[in-house]
Design an enzyme around this catalytic site. Structure first.
Site: not given
Length: 195
Positions: A72-73
């Site tokens: 995830d970012s």
């Protein structure tokens, strides 16, 4: 060995393919918004790490013995965390807010086997957004929308998004959405890639 990528992210798939990592992709269908609502006063790296784990867990439980990668970012600007834009207008609002400021991009990755974390990391990239004129923002979105609708920072660094920035500190792979160098080391350490 073939790992499972718990994501349909085109960027993450492209990085793994380019690096020669055998993988198959599966969606995890995690409700990111509900998880984020429970994470009050939590740092960007912590939020990205929790979401990476949440994405990997259901896929890992459904694939006994297999190595599962979740990622995830998260983007933070002036201490405010941003989600993917929900509309073109929302994307323009994000870009107006980002204009002239430093963006922190947190990219997290987690490896799980049988529902247990075997490795995780989060890396930070700092991107200095140049001052963006309203005309540039509209022209940019004319060319990049809806392609950037799935991007937390409203950009694809490998495309026109590079024009948003004056300076970038950190790994190119982190900016693309995955701490790839650390991940490759972890996959070798776990016997998933040859050393």
């Amino acid at each position: 060995m073939t790992i499972i990528l718990a994501s349909q992210s085109a960027s993450r798939k492209a990085m793994l393919e380019a690096a020669g990592v055998p993988f198959e992709a599966r969606s995890s269908n995690v409700d990111e918004a509900s998880i984020k609502r429970e994470l009050i006063a939590v740092s960007g790296c912590e939020v990205a790490s929790v979401l990476a784990e949440a994405k990997a867990l259901p896929v890992s439980l459904a694939a006994p013995g297999r190595m599962v990668l979740g990622g995830d970012s998260l983007v933070e600007v002036c201490g405010r965390q941003f989600d993917k834009p929900v509309s073109r207008e929302n994307a323009a609002e994000h870009l107006e807010f980002f204009s002239g400021k430093e963006m922190h991009l947190h990219s997290a990755a987690v490896l799980m086997r049988d529902g247990r974390v075997v490795w995780k990391t989060c890396e930070l990239a700092k991107l200095r957004v140049r001052t963006l004129s309203p005309e540039f923002i509209q022209s940019y979105l004319d060319r990049e929308w809806p392609a950037v609708s799935g991007c937390v920072g409203v950009f694809r660094i490998e495309a026109l998004g590079v024009q948003l920035f004056d300076q970038i500190e950190g790994s190119h792979f982190t900016v693309l959405g995955m701490p790839l160098m650390a991940l490759l080391g972890a996959l070798r350490a776990e016997g998933e890639l040859p050393s």
